[in-house]
Design an enzyme around this catalytic site. Structure first.
Site, PDB file in Angstrom:
ATOM      1  N   ASN A   1     -10.861  -2.421  -5.399  1.00 47.48           N
ATOM      2  CA  ASN A   1     -10.088  -1.508  -6.244  1.00 47.48           C
ATOM      3  C   ASN A   1     -10.775  -1.174  -7.571  1.00 47.48           C
ATOM      4  O   ASN A   1     -10.417  -0.193  -8.222  1.00 47.48           O
ATOM      5  CB  ASN A   1      -8.674  -2.056  -6.503  1.00 47.48           C
ATOM      6  CG  ASN A   1      -7.768  -1.980  -5.289  1.00 47.48           C
ATOM      7  OD1 ASN A   1      -6.835  -2.758  -5.141  1.00 47.48           O
ATOM      8  ND2 ASN A   1      -8.004  -1.032  -4.371  1.00 47.48           N
TER       9      ASN A   1
ATOM     10  N   ASP B   1       0.828  -1.217   0.000  1.00 43.39           N
ATOM     11  CA  ASP B   1       0.000   0.000   0.000  1.00 43.39           C
ATOM     12  C   ASP B   1       0.862   1.266   0.000  1.00 43.39           C
ATOM     13  O   ASP B   1       1.967   1.263   0.531  1.00 43.39           O
ATOM     14  CB  ASP B   1      -0.914  -0.030   1.246  1.00 43.39           C
ATOM     15  CG  ASP B   1      -2.066   0.948   1.124  1.00 43.39           C
ATOM     16  OD1 ASP B   1      -2.337   1.427   0.002  1.00 43.39           O
ATOM     17  OD2 ASP B   1      -2.702   1.224   2.153  1.00 43.39           O
TER      18      ASP B   1
HETATM   19  C1  IPE Z   1      -5.268  -2.640  -0.049  1.00 48.37           C
HETATM   20  O1  IPE Z   1      -4.975  -1.322  -0.265  1.00 48.37           O
HETATM   21  C2  IPE Z   1      -5.316  -3.394  -1.357  1.00 48.37           C
HETATM   22  C3  IPE Z   1      -4.024  -3.622  -1.980  1.00 48.37           C
HETATM   23  C4  IPE Z   1      -2.851  -3.379  -1.451  1.00 48.37           C
HETATM   24  C5  IPE Z   1      -4.088  -4.197  -3.299  1.00 48.37           C
HETATM   25  P1  IPE Z   1      -6.095  -0.222  -0.536  1.00 48.37           P
HETATM   26  O2  IPE Z   1      -5.401   1.082  -0.545  1.00 48.37           O
HETATM   27  O3  IPE Z   1      -6.873  -0.582  -1.734  1.00 48.37           O
HETATM   28  O4  IPE Z   1      -7.044  -0.378   0.742  1.00 48.37           O
HETATM   29  P2  IPE Z   1      -7.877   0.726   1.533  1.00 48.37           P
HETATM   30  O5  IPE Z   1      -8.729   1.410   0.506  1.00 48.37           O
HETATM   31  O6  IPE Z   1      -6.888   1.636   2.153  1.00 48.37           O
HETATM   32  O7  IPE Z   1      -8.645  -0.039   2.560  1.00 48.37           O
HETATM   33  C1  IPE Z   2      -1.509   0.322  -3.318  1.00 44.12           C
HETATM   34  O1  IPE Z   2      -1.321   1.693  -3.350  1.00 44.12           O
HETATM   35  C2  IPE Z   2      -1.769  -0.255  -4.680  1.00 44.12           C
HETATM   36  C3  IPE Z   2      -3.121  -0.770  -4.859  1.00 44.12           C
HETATM   37  C4  IPE Z   2      -4.062  -0.741  -3.986  1.00 44.12           C
HETATM   38  C5  IPE Z   2      -3.423  -1.370  -6.129  1.00 44.12           C
HETATM   39  P1  IPE Z   2      -2.536   2.710  -3.344  1.00 44.12           P
HETATM   40  O2  IPE Z   2      -2.929   2.992  -4.747  1.00 44.12           O
HETATM   41  O3  IPE Z   2      -3.643   2.247  -2.467  1.00 44.12           O
HETATM   42  O4  IPE Z   2      -1.842   3.994  -2.736  1.00 44.12           O
HETATM   43  P2  IPE Z   2      -2.441   4.997  -1.653  1.00 44.12           P
HETATM   44  O5  IPE Z   2      -2.900   4.181  -0.495  1.00 44.12           O
HETATM   45  O6  IPE Z   2      -3.573   5.719  -2.313  1.00 44.12           O
HETATM   46  O7  IPE Z   2      -1.295   5.881  -1.314  1.00 44.12           O
HETATM   47 MG    MG Z   3      -4.063   2.484  -0.486  1.00 41.50          MG
END
Ligand code: IPE
Ligand code: IPE
Ligand code: MG
Length: 245
Positions: A76, A28
């Site tokens: 996502n 993340d």
């Molecule tokens: C969790 O991260 C999913 C992945 C790392 C693929 P997200 O950024 O999507 O989760 P939330 O929205 O913070 O719960």
């Molecule tokens: C994790 O990074 C990747 C996926 C969830 C696919 P994020 O895209 O959630 O990055 P932040 O949390 O918005 O910084």
């Molecule tokens: Mg995230």
């Protein structure tokens, strides 16, 4: 010393016993990494992919037996369409010939967990090819969680169980696990989440029942060998403490 709290001499057990067999990572913070650098979020996902490559290398070098990477969640899909399209196209960028050759030569088995049927066929083909080309390997199992959600996984398990079995009385925890996407894989010993969030975000809800959780503020594109060793070291300290109590 990163891997031993006590010297091997002082230990009464095999030091290798406390290397986590299965590490699962919630990668993340890609978006924030890019935003802080004044770049589009997609640049963060690209950098996250490079970090993923490095972490895979670090894990097979450290002889981790199972590595599960949360790459795309069922939630996502709700992101802006441009970002979803970029994320969905990443397997094409990731599974290039060099990476496949590298995974094959390091005996890594590629697997996927999640409902892959929602991805475009061309992307499903790329994932299938990576799986097929590494299926004879016997080393580290590398699970990519793609369109993965713990709740969806449990629901599909219940449905398949009901289709295949008449007797609900026979259902127990061991049998239920055979219907999960992770049926051939032990539960994770250590779950890592980067970026400072302290949520499970629908990841391995069943399998995380007894996992150690480790959170770091490091954003995923900055996650390196040092951060990985720090996580493993904390895991080992907890295990050593449990043994000595
Ligand atoms: C969790 O991260 C999913 C992945 C790392 C693929 P997200 O950024 O999507 O989760 P939330 O929205 O913070 O719960
Ligand atoms: C994790 O990074 C990747 C996926 C969830 C696919 P994020 O895209 O959630 O990055 P932040 O949390 O918005 O910084
Ligand atoms: Mg995230």
């Amino acid at each position: 010393m990163l891997f031993f709290k006590k010297s091997p001499k002082e230990s009464t057990y095999d030091q290798f016993d406390i290397i986590p067999e299965h590490i699962a990572i919630m990668m993340d913070g890609n978006g924030r990494w890019a935003t802080r650098k004044g770049m589009p979020r997609t640049a963060g996902h690209y950098a996250g992919m490079q970090s993923m490559r490095e972490t895979i290398r670090n894990c097979y070098t450290l002889k981790i037996k199972y590595l599960t990477l949360y790459a795309f969640s069922t939630e996502n899909w709700a992101r802006p369409i441009e970002e979803v399209n970029y994320l969905v196209s990443l397997p094409q960028l990731f599974f290039q010939d060099e990476i496949l050759s590298e995974l094959i030569s390091h005996n890594v088995q590629v697997k996927f967990i999640g409902n892959l049927s929602r991805f475009p066929e061309s992307i499903q083909d790329i994932m299938q090819k990576a799986k097929d080309l590494t299926s004879m390997n016997t080393g580290m199992v590398l699970n990519f969680a793609m369109n993965y959600g713990g709740k969806a996984e449990i629901i599909q398990a219940i449905k398949r169980y009901a289709e295949e079995n008449q007797n609900i009385e026979e259902l127990d925890e061991d049998l239920f696990e055979k219907y999960l996407y992770t049926k051939d894989c032990p539960s994770p010993d250590l779950i890592i989440r980067t970026s400072g969030e302290h949520r499970l975000s629908n990841f391995l809800l069943w399998q995380s029942a007894k996992s150690e959780l480790w959170f770091t503020k490091t954003l995923w594109p900055d996650f390196d060998l040092y951060a990985l060793k720090e996580a493993i070291s904390v895991y080992q300290s907890r295990k050593l403490e449990a043994i000595s109590n």
